[in-house]
Scaffold this motif. Structure first.
Motif, PDB file in Angstrom:
ATOM      1  N   ALA A  12       0.835  -1.202   0.000  1.00  0.00           N
ATOM      2  CA  ALA A  12       0.000   0.000   0.000  1.00  0.00           C
ATOM      3  C   ALA A  12       0.871   1.253   0.000  1.00  0.00           C
ATOM      4  O   ALA A  12       0.620   2.211  -0.757  1.00  0.00           O
ATOM      5  CB  ALA A  12      -0.929  -0.006   1.216  1.00  0.00           C
ATOM      6  N   ALA A  13       1.903   1.265   0.853  1.00  0.00           N
ATOM      7  CA  ALA A  13       2.796   2.423   0.911  1.00  0.00           C
ATOM      8  C   ALA A  13       3.597   2.573  -0.375  1.00  0.00           C
ATOM      9  O   ALA A  13       3.793   3.684  -0.880  1.00  0.00           O
ATOM     10  CB  ALA A  13       3.741   2.290   2.104  1.00  0.00           C
ATOM     11  N   VAL A  15       2.815   1.622  -3.445  1.00  0.00           N
ATOM     12  CA  VAL A  15       1.974   2.110  -4.547  1.00  0.00           C
ATOM     13  C   VAL A  15       1.778   3.611  -4.428  1.00  0.00           C
ATOM     14  O   VAL A  15       1.865   4.350  -5.419  1.00  0.00           O
ATOM     15  CB  VAL A  15       0.622   1.377  -4.559  1.00  0.00           C
ATOM     16  N   LEU A  16       1.521   4.090  -3.207  1.00  0.00           N
ATOM     17  CA  LEU A  16       1.332   5.525  -3.007  1.00  0.00           C
ATOM     18  C   LEU A  16       2.596   6.289  -3.373  1.00  0.00           C
ATOM     19  O   LEU A  16       2.537   7.335  -4.035  1.00  0.00           O
ATOM     20  CB  LEU A  16       0.940   5.809  -1.562  1.00  0.00           C
ATOM     21  N   SER A  20       2.773   9.005  -6.609  1.00  0.00           N
ATOM     22  CA  SER A  20       2.888  10.415  -6.247  1.00  0.00           C
ATOM     23  C   SER A  20       3.795  11.133  -7.242  1.00  0.00           C
ATOM     24  O   SER A  20       4.777  10.565  -7.726  1.00  0.00           O
ATOM     25  CB  SER A  20       3.474  10.554  -4.830  1.00  0.00           C
ATOM     26  N   LEU A 189      -2.170  15.252  -4.438  1.00  0.00           N
ATOM     27  CA  LEU A 189      -1.313  14.071  -4.392  1.00  0.00           C
ATOM     28  C   LEU A 189      -0.065  14.356  -3.559  1.00  0.00           C
ATOM     29  O   LEU A 189       0.408  13.508  -2.795  1.00  0.00           O
ATOM     30  CB  LEU A 189      -0.922  13.635  -5.809  1.00  0.00           C
ATOM     31  N   LEU A 192      -1.121  14.366   0.152  1.00  0.00           N
ATOM     32  CA  LEU A 192      -1.335  13.009   0.647  1.00  0.00           C
ATOM     33  C   LEU A 192      -0.008  12.294   0.849  1.00  0.00           C
ATOM     34  O   LEU A 192       0.227  11.666   1.897  1.00  0.00           O
ATOM     35  CB  LEU A 192      -2.218  12.226  -0.330  1.00  0.00           C
ATOM     36  N   ALA A 193       0.879  12.392  -0.147  1.00  0.00           N
ATOM     37  CA  ALA A 193       2.187  11.751  -0.025  1.00  0.00           C
ATOM     38  C   ALA A 193       2.974  12.340   1.141  1.00  0.00           C
ATOM     39  O   ALA A 193       3.643  11.621   1.890  1.00  0.00           O
ATOM     40  CB  ALA A 193       2.969  11.910  -1.327  1.00  0.00           C
ATOM     41  N   ILE A 196       1.782  10.937   4.434  1.00  0.00           N
ATOM     42  CA  ILE A 196       2.214   9.548   4.597  1.00  0.00           C
ATOM     43  C   ILE A 196       3.692   9.501   4.960  1.00  0.00           C
ATOM     44  O   ILE A 196       4.101   8.748   5.854  1.00  0.00           O
ATOM     45  CB  ILE A 196       1.960   8.752   3.308  1.00  0.00           C
TER      46      ILE A 196
END
Length: 208
Positions: A12-13, A15-16, A20, A189, A192-193, A196
């Motif tokens: 999941a991490a 892919v993000l 990005s 984006l 969000l990145a 994270i």
């Protein structure tokens, strides 16, 4: 080997991180738009394969540190966490200026573009630092086999990057038009990145 929980959290991490906005995917976009789908895919696959060199460095460096000194491994995790927090802050401060530019005088052949993608990724010192910071936090050191876990994580990252970069190269024209028409998409984006990255960095520091 990796547990299902490790694999899902890491995937999941990863892919993000891959989707990005950043130099790699913007280069793939540029090549795909200016040179065509096949060449965009070739360049994207090259960029993804370059991740294996960083995986090898991470395996050697982290394994050597862990074997030599648990304190050194802890310091690496703290430094890596701080680096991830710094990346996150930079992304949060970004204005989201996604720009799809000309790919420049790229080599016309598929093999040439593939090789260029490999080299562009492999010689990037920021990617080296990122892998040294990113991979260790998904390693369960108490389970042993640290080198094997890091290698497996690196391969997983490379495979998902190959898939996403390949798709990005193929649909470069459509993606480029979408981003150009929606400049705020890059901003969100980035936000969000950034969140994270900061979260992962703080988690890595706290887990020492």
């Amino acid at each position: 080997m990796l547990t299902p929980e490790q694999l899902l959290a890491f995937l999941a991490a990863a892919v993000l991180v891959t989707v990005s906005p950043g130099p790699d995917n913007l280069m793939v976009l540029g090549v795909g738009m200016s040179r065509g789908r096949r060449r965009g895919v070739a360049f994207g696959l090259g960029c993804a394969l370059g991740c294996l060199s960083h995986t090898a460095l991470a395996v050697a460096g982290v394994s050597a540190l862990l074997a030599a000194s648990p304190l050194a491994f802890t310091l690496l995790k703290v430094a890596g966490g701080a680096y991830l927090v710094w990346l996150g802050v930079q992304a949060l401060r970004s204005r989201g200026g996604v720009r799809v530019g000309d790919a420049g005088a790229a080599a016309p052949s598929l093999s040439g573009l593939f090789a260029r993608g490999v080299v562009a990724n492999a010689i990037n010192p920021k990617v080296v630092l990122f892998f040294l910071s990113f991979l260790p936090q998904f390693v369960a050191a108490d389970r042993g086999g640290v080198a094997t876990q890091i290698a497996a994580l690196g391969v997983v990252f490379t495979l998902q990057a190959a898939l996403l970069f390949g798709l990005l190269g193929w649909f470069a024209g459509t993606v480029g038009q979408w981003l150009t028409a929606r400049p705020r998409a890059g901003l969100w984006l980035d936000r969000l990145a950034g969140a994270i990255f900061v979260g992962l960095g703080l988690r890595l520091i706290a887990s020492r």
